[in-house]
Design a protein around this motif. Structure first.
Motif, PDB file in Angstrom:
ATOM      1  N   ALA A   1       0.865  -1.182   0.000  1.00 39.64           N
ATOM      2  CA  ALA A   1       0.000   0.000   0.000  1.00 39.64           C
ATOM      3  C   ALA A   1       0.900   1.230   0.000  1.00 39.64           C
ATOM      4  O   ALA A   1       1.892   1.277   0.736  1.00 39.64           O
ATOM      5  CB  ALA A   1      -0.912   0.007   1.222  1.00 39.64           C
ATOM      6  N   VAL A   2       0.552   2.200  -0.832  1.00 42.00           N
ATOM      7  CA  VAL A   2       1.332   3.437  -0.908  1.00 42.00           C
ATOM      8  C   VAL A   2       0.407   4.634  -0.801  1.00 42.00           C
ATOM      9  O   VAL A   2      -0.798   4.545  -1.062  1.00 42.00           O
ATOM     10  CB  VAL A   2       2.135   3.546  -2.236  1.00 42.00           C
ATOM     11  N   ARG A   3       0.996   5.729  -0.410  1.00 44.22           N
ATOM     12  CA  ARG A   3       0.330   7.021  -0.551  1.00 44.22           C
ATOM     13  C   ARG A   3       1.181   7.819  -1.516  1.00 44.22           C
ATOM     14  O   ARG A   3       2.378   7.558  -1.666  1.00 44.22           O
ATOM     15  CB  ARG A   3       0.135   7.721   0.786  1.00 44.22           C
ATOM     16  N   PHE A   4       0.575   8.762  -2.197  1.00 37.76           N
ATOM     17  CA  PHE A   4       1.320   9.507  -3.202  1.00 37.76           C
ATOM     18  C   PHE A   4       0.743  10.901  -3.365  1.00 37.76           C
ATOM     19  O   PHE A   4      -0.374  11.198  -2.916  1.00 37.76           O
ATOM     20  CB  PHE A   4       1.299   8.775  -4.554  1.00 37.76           C
ATOM     21  N   ALA A   5       1.528  11.746  -3.987  1.00 37.67           N
ATOM     22  CA  ALA A   5       1.071  13.057  -4.440  1.00 37.67           C
ATOM     23  C   ALA A   5       1.796  13.346  -5.739  1.00 37.67           C
ATOM     24  O   ALA A   5       2.939  12.932  -5.931  1.00 37.67           O
ATOM     25  CB  ALA A   5       1.367  14.132  -3.403  1.00 37.67           C
ATOM     26  N   TYR A   6       1.094  14.004  -6.636  1.00 34.06           N
ATOM     27  CA  TYR A   6       1.752  14.477  -7.851  1.00 34.06           C
ATOM     28  C   TYR A   6       1.235  15.857  -8.190  1.00 34.06           C
ATOM     29  O   TYR A   6       0.134  16.242  -7.816  1.00 34.06           O
ATOM     30  CB  TYR A   6       1.617  13.492  -9.013  1.00 34.06           C
ATOM     31  N   GLU A   7       2.085  16.624  -8.866  1.00 31.15           N
ATOM     32  CA  GLU A   7       1.731  17.970  -9.303  1.00 31.15           C
ATOM     33  C   GLU A   7       1.739  18.009 -10.822  1.00 31.15           C
ATOM     34  O   GLU A   7       2.542  17.338 -11.468  1.00 31.15           O
ATOM     35  CB  GLU A   7       2.698  19.000  -8.724  1.00 31.15           C
ATOM     36  N   TRP A   8       0.842  18.826 -11.360  1.00 31.04           N
ATOM     37  CA  TRP A   8       0.678  18.952 -12.805  1.00 31.04           C
ATOM     38  C   TRP A   8      -0.151  20.196 -13.088  1.00 31.04           C
ATOM     39  O   TRP A   8      -0.728  20.781 -12.180  1.00 31.04           O
ATOM     40  CB  TRP A   8      -0.006  17.702 -13.368  1.00 31.04           C
ATOM     41  N   HIS A   9      -0.149  20.603 -14.351  1.00 34.83           N
ATOM     42  CA  HIS A   9      -1.057  21.682 -14.736  1.00 34.83           C
ATOM     43  C   HIS A   9      -1.827  21.280 -15.981  1.00 34.83           C
ATOM     44  O   HIS A   9      -1.400  20.415 -16.745  1.00 34.83           O
ATOM     45  CB  HIS A   9      -0.329  23.020 -14.923  1.00 34.83           C
ATOM     46  N   ASP A  10      -2.977  21.913 -16.134  1.00 32.27           N
ATOM     47  CA  ASP A  10      -3.815  21.625 -17.295  1.00 32.27           C
ATOM     48  C   ASP A  10      -3.413  22.524 -18.466  1.00 32.27           C
ATOM     49  O   ASP A  10      -2.470  23.323 -18.363  1.00 32.27           O
ATOM     50  CB  ASP A  10      -5.303  21.739 -16.941  1.00 32.27           C
ATOM     51  N   ALA A  11      -4.136  22.420 -19.577  1.00 31.42           N
ATOM     52  CA  ALA A  11      -3.812  23.177 -20.789  1.00 31.42           C
ATOM     53  C   ALA A  11      -3.951  24.685 -20.581  1.00 31.42           C
ATOM     54  O   ALA A  11      -3.295  25.465 -21.271  1.00 31.42           O
ATOM     55  CB  ALA A  11      -4.710  22.721 -21.940  1.00 31.42           C
ATOM     56  N   GLU A  12      -4.754  25.086 -19.599  1.00 32.07           N
ATOM     57  CA  GLU A  12      -4.934  26.518 -19.312  1.00 32.07           C
ATOM     58  C   GLU A  12      -3.879  27.053 -18.339  1.00 32.07           C
ATOM     59  O   GLU A  12      -3.877  28.235 -18.025  1.00 32.07           O
ATOM     60  CB  GLU A  12      -6.341  26.791 -18.757  1.00 32.07           C
ATOM     61  N   GLY A  13      -3.037  26.182 -17.797  1.00 31.81           N
ATOM     62  CA  GLY A  13      -1.991  26.619 -16.881  1.00 31.81           C
ATOM     63  C   GLY A  13      -2.355  26.526 -15.407  1.00 31.81           C
ATOM     64  O   GLY A  13      -1.563  26.925 -14.554  1.00 31.81           O
ATOM     65  N   GLN A  14      -3.547  25.999 -15.077  1.00 35.85           N
ATOM     66  CA  GLN A  14      -3.940  25.825 -13.675  1.00 35.85           C
ATOM     67  C   GLN A  14      -3.182  24.648 -13.088  1.00 35.85           C
ATOM     68  O   GLN A  14      -3.211  23.550 -13.629  1.00 35.85           O
ATOM     69  CB  GLN A  14      -5.449  25.579 -13.557  1.00 35.85           C
ATOM     70  N   TRP A  15      -2.500  24.891 -11.977  1.00 35.26           N
ATOM     71  CA  TRP A  15      -1.749  23.826 -11.304  1.00 35.26           C
ATOM     72  C   TRP A  15      -2.652  23.068 -10.343  1.00 35.26           C
ATOM     73  O   TRP A  15      -3.586  23.629  -9.764  1.00 35.26           O
ATOM     74  CB  TRP A  15      -0.568  24.427 -10.540  1.00 35.26           C
ATOM     75  N   PHE A  16      -2.319  21.798 -10.162  1.00 31.57           N
ATOM     76  CA  PHE A  16      -3.028  20.915  -9.248  1.00 31.57           C
ATOM     77  C   PHE A  16      -2.019  20.077  -8.486  1.00 31.57           C
ATOM     78  O   PHE A  16      -0.947  19.754  -9.004  1.00 31.57           O
ATOM     79  CB  PHE A  16      -3.961  19.954 -10.013  1.00 31.57           C
ATOM     80  N   ARG A  17      -2.396  19.705  -7.268  1.00 29.47           N
ATOM     81  CA  ARG A  17      -1.706  18.641  -6.546  1.00 29.47           C
ATOM     82  C   ARG A  17      -2.744  17.548  -6.341  1.00 29.47           C
ATOM     83  O   ARG A  17      -3.819  17.796  -5.788  1.00 29.47           O
ATOM     84  CB  ARG A  17      -1.144  19.111  -5.210  1.00 29.47           C
ATOM     85  N   SER A  18      -2.431  16.377  -6.822  1.00 28.58           N
ATOM     86  CA  SER A  18      -3.330  15.237  -6.697  1.00 28.58           C
ATOM     87  C   SER A  18      -2.779  14.329  -5.613  1.00 28.58           C
ATOM     88  O   SER A  18      -1.598  13.982  -5.626  1.00 28.58           O
ATOM     89  CB  SER A  18      -3.426  14.489  -8.027  1.00 28.58           C
ATOM     90  N   TYR A  19      -3.646  13.984  -4.663  1.00 30.71           N
ATOM     91  CA  TYR A  19      -3.272  13.137  -3.530  1.00 30.71           C
ATOM     92  C   TYR A  19      -3.989  11.804  -3.657  1.00 30.71           C
ATOM     93  O   TYR A  19      -5.123  11.759  -4.121  1.00 30.71           O
ATOM     94  CB  TYR A  19      -3.742  13.758  -2.215  1.00 30.71           C
ATOM     95  N   GLY A  20      -3.349  10.743  -3.186  1.00 25.37           N
ATOM     96  CA  GLY A  20      -4.062   9.492  -3.229  1.00 25.37           C
ATOM     97  C   GLY A  20      -3.381   8.352  -2.521  1.00 25.37           C
ATOM     98  O   GLY A  20      -2.301   8.490  -1.939  1.00 25.37           O
ATOM     99  N   ASN A  21      -4.058   7.227  -2.592  1.00 28.44           N
ATOM    100  CA  ASN A  21      -3.592   5.959  -2.034  1.00 28.44           C
ATOM    101  C   ASN A  21      -3.763   4.896  -3.097  1.00 28.44           C
ATOM    102  O   ASN A  21      -4.702   4.943  -3.890  1.00 28.44           O
ATOM    103  CB  ASN A  21      -4.425   5.574  -0.805  1.00 28.44           C
ATOM    104  N   GLU A  22      -2.844   3.940  -3.098  1.00 24.22           N
ATOM    105  CA  GLU A  22      -2.932   2.805  -4.004  1.00 24.22           C
ATOM    106  C   GLU A  22      -2.712   1.526  -3.216  1.00 24.22           C
ATOM    107  O   GLU A  22      -1.868   1.489  -2.320  1.00 24.22           O
ATOM    108  CB  GLU A  22      -1.857   2.873  -5.089  1.00 24.22           C
ATOM    109  N   ASN A  23      -3.462   0.511  -3.596  1.00 28.69           N
ATOM    110  CA  ASN A  23      -3.250  -0.841  -3.078  1.00 28.69           C
ATOM    111  C   ASN A  23      -2.823  -1.700  -4.253  1.00 28.69           C
ATOM    112  O   ASN A  23      -3.487  -1.698  -5.301  1.00 28.69           O
ATOM    113  CB  ASN A  23      -4.538  -1.378  -2.453  1.00 28.69           C
ATOM    114  N   TRP A  24      -1.712  -2.405  -4.083  1.00 26.94           N
ATOM    115  CA  TRP A  24      -1.125  -3.214  -5.154  1.00 26.94           C
ATOM    116  C   TRP A  24      -1.065  -4.677  -4.730  1.00 26.94           C
ATOM    117  O   TRP A  24      -0.768  -4.975  -3.577  1.00 26.94           O
ATOM    118  CB  TRP A  24       0.300  -2.779  -5.438  1.00 26.94           C
TER     119      TRP A  24
END
Length: 159
Positions: A90-113
């Motif tokens: 099991a992991v937790r994660f975060a990633y950052e990215w922006h959309d085509a308009e330039g709005q930045w996001f931080r996406s948080y989550g959990n994964e079970n493998w």
């Protein structure tokens, strides 16, 4: 496919060291943003739940990741081990990215493998939330690609 594409050590059952290694390998793969490379870490019939999508098998995984990284620009990801047992991590994660308009996001989550005996992931269940952030609130500033070994992880960044 050759044998190097059909096994992905370390193998289950995982201990703390090998689980951390497996998590970092997954992070490195995803930070490559290469859908085919990433798909080879999964069984040919791998089943996913990713938000409201349910890709199954490598071909659908490649299609899913291609769409994802076309939409999520300047994607940078950090994964952190949460727990492990036998053939599961099991992991937790975060990633950052922006959309085509330039709005930045931080996406948080959990994964079970869950892994097969060849250390390929056969099940991946992800739960993810997106938070709009300003560019000045970004925390992931390394050049695109693999996170440098000396770059802080999620806990060190207070995430």
């Amino acid at each position: 496919m050759n044998i190097s594409e059909e096994v992905r050590p370390p193998f289950p059952p995982f201990n703390r060291e090998t689980a951390i290694q497996k998590v970092r390998m997954a992070e490195d793969g995803w930070n490559s943003r290469d859908p085919v490379r990433v798909s080879l870490a999964y069984t040919s019939d791998s089943k996913w739940r990713n938000r409201s999508e349910f890709p199954q098998g490598r071909e659908e995984i490649v299609q899913f990741l291609t769409r994802k990284w076309e939409r999520e620009k300047e994607y940078r990801l950090i994964k952190e081990l949460w727990a492990f047992d036998g053939d599961r991590i099991a992991v937790r994660f975060a990633y950052e990215w922006h959309d085509a308009e330039g709005q930045w996001f931080r996406s948080y989550g959990n994964e079970n493998w869950e892994f097969d005996s060849h250390a390929l992931m056969k099940l991946r269940y992800a739960s993810i939330n997106d938070l709009a952030i300003s560019e000045s609130d970004r925390k992931f500033h390394w050049p695109q690609g693999r996170r440098p070994d000396d770059y802080p992880g999620l806990s060190e960044l207070g995430l």
